[in-house]
Write a protein that holds these residues in place. Structure first.
Motif, PDB file in Angstrom:
ATOM      1  N   ASP A   3      44.437 -39.463  16.859  1.00 18.16           N
ATOM      2  CA  ASP A   3      45.013 -39.968  18.102  1.00 18.16           C
ATOM      3  C   ASP A   3      45.115 -41.480  18.057  1.00 18.16           C
ATOM      4  O   ASP A   3      45.217 -42.141  19.093  1.00 18.16           O
ATOM      5  N   HIS A   4      45.051 -42.040  16.855  1.00 18.47           N
ATOM      6  CA  HIS A   4      45.228 -43.485  16.715  1.00 18.47           C
ATOM      7  C   HIS A   4      46.650 -43.858  17.141  1.00 18.47           C
ATOM      8  O   HIS A   4      47.631 -43.246  16.719  1.00 18.47           O
ATOM      9  N   ILE A   5      46.764 -44.869  17.990  1.00 17.77           N
ATOM     10  CA  ILE A   5      48.063 -45.452  18.348  1.00 17.77           C
ATOM     11  C   ILE A   5      49.020 -44.358  18.831  1.00 17.77           C
ATOM     12  O   ILE A   5      50.130 -44.196  18.359  1.00 17.77           O
ATOM     13  N   SER A   6      48.560 -43.603  19.836  1.00 15.55           N
ATOM     14  CA  SER A   6      49.300 -42.419  20.275  1.00 15.55           C
ATOM     15  C   SER A   6      50.236 -42.724  21.443  1.00 15.55           C
ATOM     16  O   SER A   6      50.219 -42.043  22.465  1.00 15.55           O
ATOM     17  N   GLY A   7      51.038 -43.763  21.293  1.00 20.01           N
ATOM     18  CA  GLY A   7      52.019 -44.094  22.309  1.00 20.01           C
ATOM     19  C   GLY A   7      52.058 -45.584  22.572  1.00 20.01           C
ATOM     20  O   GLY A   7      51.171 -46.337  22.159  1.00 20.01           O
ATOM     21  N   PRO A   8      53.100 -46.063  23.270  1.00 14.67           N
ATOM     22  CA  PRO A   8      53.258 -47.499  23.529  1.00 14.67           C
ATOM     23  C   PRO A   8      52.085 -48.120  24.284  1.00 14.67           C
ATOM     24  O   PRO A   8      51.674 -49.241  24.006  1.00 14.67           O
ATOM     25  N   ARG A   9      51.523 -47.386  25.259  1.00 13.28           N
ATOM     26  CA  ARG A   9      50.411 -47.974  26.019  1.00 13.28           C
ATOM     27  C   ARG A   9      49.171 -48.116  25.138  1.00 13.28           C
ATOM     28  O   ARG A   9      48.419 -49.079  25.277  1.00 13.28           O
ATOM     29  N   ALA A  10      48.948 -47.152  24.254  1.00  9.28           N
ATOM     30  CA  ALA A  10      47.811 -47.249  23.338  1.00  9.28           C
ATOM     31  C   ALA A  10      47.990 -48.420  22.383  1.00  9.28           C
ATOM     32  O   ALA A  10      47.035 -49.113  22.045  1.00  9.28           O
ATOM     33  N   LEU A  11      49.219 -48.641  21.951  1.00  7.91           N
ATOM     34  CA  LEU A  11      49.505 -49.763  21.076  1.00  7.91           C
ATOM     35  C   LEU A  11      49.287 -51.092  21.795  1.00  7.91           C
ATOM     36  O   LEU A  11      48.741 -52.040  21.227  1.00  7.91           O
ATOM     37  N   ASP A  17      42.387 -47.243  23.351  1.00  8.74           N
ATOM     38  CA  ASP A  17      42.994 -46.222  22.498  1.00  8.74           C
ATOM     39  C   ASP A  17      41.908 -45.320  21.916  1.00  8.74           C
ATOM     40  O   ASP A  17      41.079 -45.764  21.124  1.00  8.74           O
ATOM     41  N   ILE A  18      41.905 -44.045  22.310  1.00 11.77           N
ATOM     42  CA  ILE A  18      40.961 -43.079  21.758  1.00 11.77           C
ATOM     43  C   ILE A  18      41.506 -42.593  20.415  1.00 11.77           C
ATOM     44  O   ILE A  18      42.618 -42.081  20.343  1.00 11.77           O
ATOM     45  N   THR A  19      40.731 -42.758  19.355  1.00  9.38           N
ATOM     46  CA  THR A  19      41.206 -42.387  18.021  1.00  9.38           C
ATOM     47  C   THR A  19      40.796 -40.979  17.625  1.00  9.38           C
ATOM     48  O   THR A  19      41.497 -40.326  16.856  1.00  9.38           O
ATOM     49  N   ILE A 206      44.168 -44.125  31.141  1.00  7.89           N
ATOM     50  CA  ILE A 206      44.959 -44.738  30.081  1.00  7.89           C
ATOM     51  C   ILE A 206      45.227 -43.720  28.969  1.00  7.89           C
ATOM     52  O   ILE A 206      46.352 -43.558  28.510  1.00  7.89           O
ATOM     53  N   GLU A 207      44.172 -43.054  28.552  1.00  9.35           N
ATOM     54  CA  GLU A 207      44.290 -42.077  27.467  1.00  9.35           C
ATOM     55  C   GLU A 207      43.394 -40.895  27.740  1.00  9.35           C
ATOM     56  O   GLU A 207      42.359 -41.015  28.419  1.00  9.35           O
ATOM     57  N   ARG A 208      43.762 -39.749  27.188  1.00  4.65           N
ATOM     58  CA  ARG A 208      42.869 -38.589  27.184  1.00  4.65           C
ATOM     59  C   ARG A 208      43.161 -37.803  25.919  1.00  4.65           C
ATOM     60  O   ARG A 208      44.306 -37.704  25.468  1.00  4.65           O
ATOM     61  N   VAL A 209      42.104 -37.256  25.335  1.00  2.25           N
ATOM     62  CA  VAL A 209      42.228 -36.569  24.052  1.00  2.25           C
ATOM     63  C   VAL A 209      41.371 -35.305  24.061  1.00  2.25           C
ATOM     64  O   VAL A 209      40.219 -35.327  24.508  1.00  2.25           O
ATOM     65  N   ILE A 218      52.675 -33.470  17.029  1.00  3.92           N
ATOM     66  CA  ILE A 218      53.342 -32.354  17.723  1.00  3.92           C
ATOM     67  C   ILE A 218      54.258 -32.855  18.838  1.00  3.92           C
ATOM     68  O   ILE A 218      55.396 -32.425  18.948  1.00  3.92           O
ATOM     69  N   LEU A 219      53.772 -33.787  19.664  1.00  9.22           N
ATOM     70  CA  LEU A 219      54.610 -34.297  20.753  1.00  9.22           C
ATOM     71  C   LEU A 219      55.449 -35.498  20.346  1.00  9.22           C
ATOM     72  O   LEU A 219      56.498 -35.749  20.936  1.00  9.22           O
ATOM     73  N   GLY A 220      55.004 -36.248  19.352  1.00 10.57           N
ATOM     74  CA  GLY A 220      55.652 -37.514  19.022  1.00 10.57           C
ATOM     75  C   GLY A 220      57.072 -37.422  18.500  1.00 10.57           C
ATOM     76  O   GLY A 220      57.961 -38.145  18.970  1.00 10.57           O
ATOM     77  N   PRO A 221      57.359 -36.566  17.501  1.00 10.06           N
ATOM     78  CA  PRO A 221      58.718 -36.539  16.932  1.00 10.06           C
ATOM     79  C   PRO A 221      59.766 -36.180  17.987  1.00 10.06           C
ATOM     80  O   PRO A 221      59.590 -35.227  18.753  1.00 10.06           O
ATOM     81  N   LYS A 222      60.846 -36.947  18.020  1.00  2.71           N
ATOM     82  CA  LYS A 222      61.896 -36.754  19.024  1.00  2.71           C
ATOM     83  C   LYS A 222      63.108 -35.990  18.499  1.00  2.71           C
ATOM     84  O   LYS A 222      63.850 -35.389  19.275  1.00  2.71           O
ATOM     85  N   GLN A 223      63.329 -36.031  17.178  1.00  2.00           N
ATOM     86  CA  GLN A 223      64.624 -35.645  16.645  1.00  2.00           C
ATOM     87  C   GLN A 223      64.937 -34.149  16.744  1.00  2.00           C
ATOM     88  O   GLN A 223      66.093 -33.750  16.632  1.00  2.00           O
TER      89      GLN A 223
END
Length: 379
Positions: A3-11, A17-19, A206-209, A218-223
């Motif tokens: 869950d490292h860097i799991s979205g713009p807010r985490a970045l 950022d919960i890893t 902010i984050e939950r894991v 699983i959620l990240g890829p958009k294409q």
């Protein structure tokens, strides 16, 4: 990854950022449950915890859902459900001229009792059925992250027989709780989720894991998403209550999951998870994003991740404690479950263990690397 860097807010807010999250029965004491939340990717030994955050573990008793339900378990009603919350907060660090610092922390139990601790004190703080440690530790995550991302980008499995942990030797800030299971009100099967929230009179999540790689792989890829191909969905998902997804965004999450889970399933050239009217069989299980732990079962270092959920889906009695241990190579289970549903060979990323495995003694996480690799510029 995980869950490292799991979205713009985490970045943008790396301290929140919960890893990684782990939950497992203590290997030292049968009546203890261990909860681990790692934060701040690429941490330095001199980094302190944020005095502006609440570091929270939420646990709920689980009841089985009827056979055939996409989500194996129910975590109770949206309002009034039984829940056990452990909150940890920290004071502002006091720094010395040599760069060292002292920082105090407080952990509050579900009954409102408090346990004091000092950051980086390996003995931890103890009291009221809780032992707690907080400090810089070696990042224990096991994955060839570039190969996983190349798989998503190319549409072909990019793992090799000998993989490598991305920037091995990174540190994180680790928070470890060892709790007496008597604090859980007699519950045997529990859901575990970790969160970071703003601290003050108005708390914003902010984050939950729960499980690893739900957001990034699983959620990240958009294409592959035919409905929301331009939507960065991970920040929305992070703000959700893990036990009850808001109705407003359910359609977007399901569209993304149905598409991306089908992508993973097709990587071996066959369909092991046939969709029912476009709905992937694992979508509801992924949406219920929490670790499932049987606190009455003994510690099992390997092979427990997802075992309870998959046993429920298969109509059999689970055999392990479930949850997630620190030394378990859970990503092989992740890839194998998604790609061939366990009907074929193990899908390995070529990395089987951390170069600094966790111990079986509190605080479990390995000591930090005094000279970790530099954080890459694009992060």
């Amino acid at each position: 990854m995980s869950d490292h860097i799991s979205g713009p807010r985490a970045l943008a807010n790396a301290i929140a950022d919960i890893t990684d999250v782990f939950a497992f029965p203590s290997p030292e004491r049968a009546d203890r449950l261990v909860l681990v939340m790692n934060t701040l990717p690429f941490a330095q030994v001199g980094n302190a915890f944020s005095e502006g955050l609440i570091y929270r573990f939420r646990l709920r008793p689980l009841t089985p859902n009827p056979a055939g339900d996409g989500a194996p378990f129910s975590a109770g009603p949206e309002k009034g459900a039984e829940e056990f919350v452990f909150d940890c907060v920290f004071s502002a660090p006091v720094r010395a001229e040599d760069g060292s610092f002292e920082q105090e922390g407080t952990c509050t139990t579900p009954s409102g009792d408090t346990v004091a601790l000092l950051v980086n004190d390996e003995r931890g703080g103890s009291g009221h059925g809780v032992r707690v440690f907080a400090g810089a530790r070696w990042d224990p995550f096991i994955l060839d992250a570039p190969a996983a991302l190349k798989t998503v980008a190319s549409g072909h499995l990019a793992f090799s027989e000998l993989g490598a942990i991305y920037m091995d030797g990174k540190n994180i800030l680790g928070l470890v709780l060892e709790i007496d299971t008597a604090l859980l009100g007699g519950a045997s099967l529990v859901a575990v989720v970790a969160e970071t929230l703003t601290r003050g009179t108005f708390n914003v999540r902010i984050e939950r894991v729960g499980r690893p790689e739900v957001k990034n792989l699983i959620l990240g890829p958009k294409q592959f998403d035919p409905v929301n191909r331009d939507l960065e969905i991970r920040d929305l998902f992070n703000m959700e209550d893990a036990f009850h997804i808001q109705h407003g965004y359910e359609g977007a999450y399901r569209a993304r999951l149905n598409a991306n889970l089908a992508f993973w399933d097709g990587l071996d050239g066959r369909t092991d998870w046939p969709a029912d009217g476009g709905a992937h069989p694992l979508t509801e299980l992924v949406l219920a994003d929490y670790l499932v732990v049987d606190v009455t079962k003994p510690y099992q270092e390997k092979g427990s991740f997802l075992e309870i959920e998959l046993a429920s889906r298969q109509g059999r009695t689970h055999e392990t404690c479930g949850g997630r241990t620190i030394n378990d190579d859970v990503m092989d289970v992740f890839f194998t479950t998604l790609i061939n549903a366990g009907n074929g060979p193990v899908i390995s990323d070529g990395v089987d263990a951390s170069s600094r495995p966790a111990s079986r003694m509190f605080p479990y996480l390995s000591p930090p690397n005094p000279h970790p690799p530099e954080k890459p510029e694009h992060h």
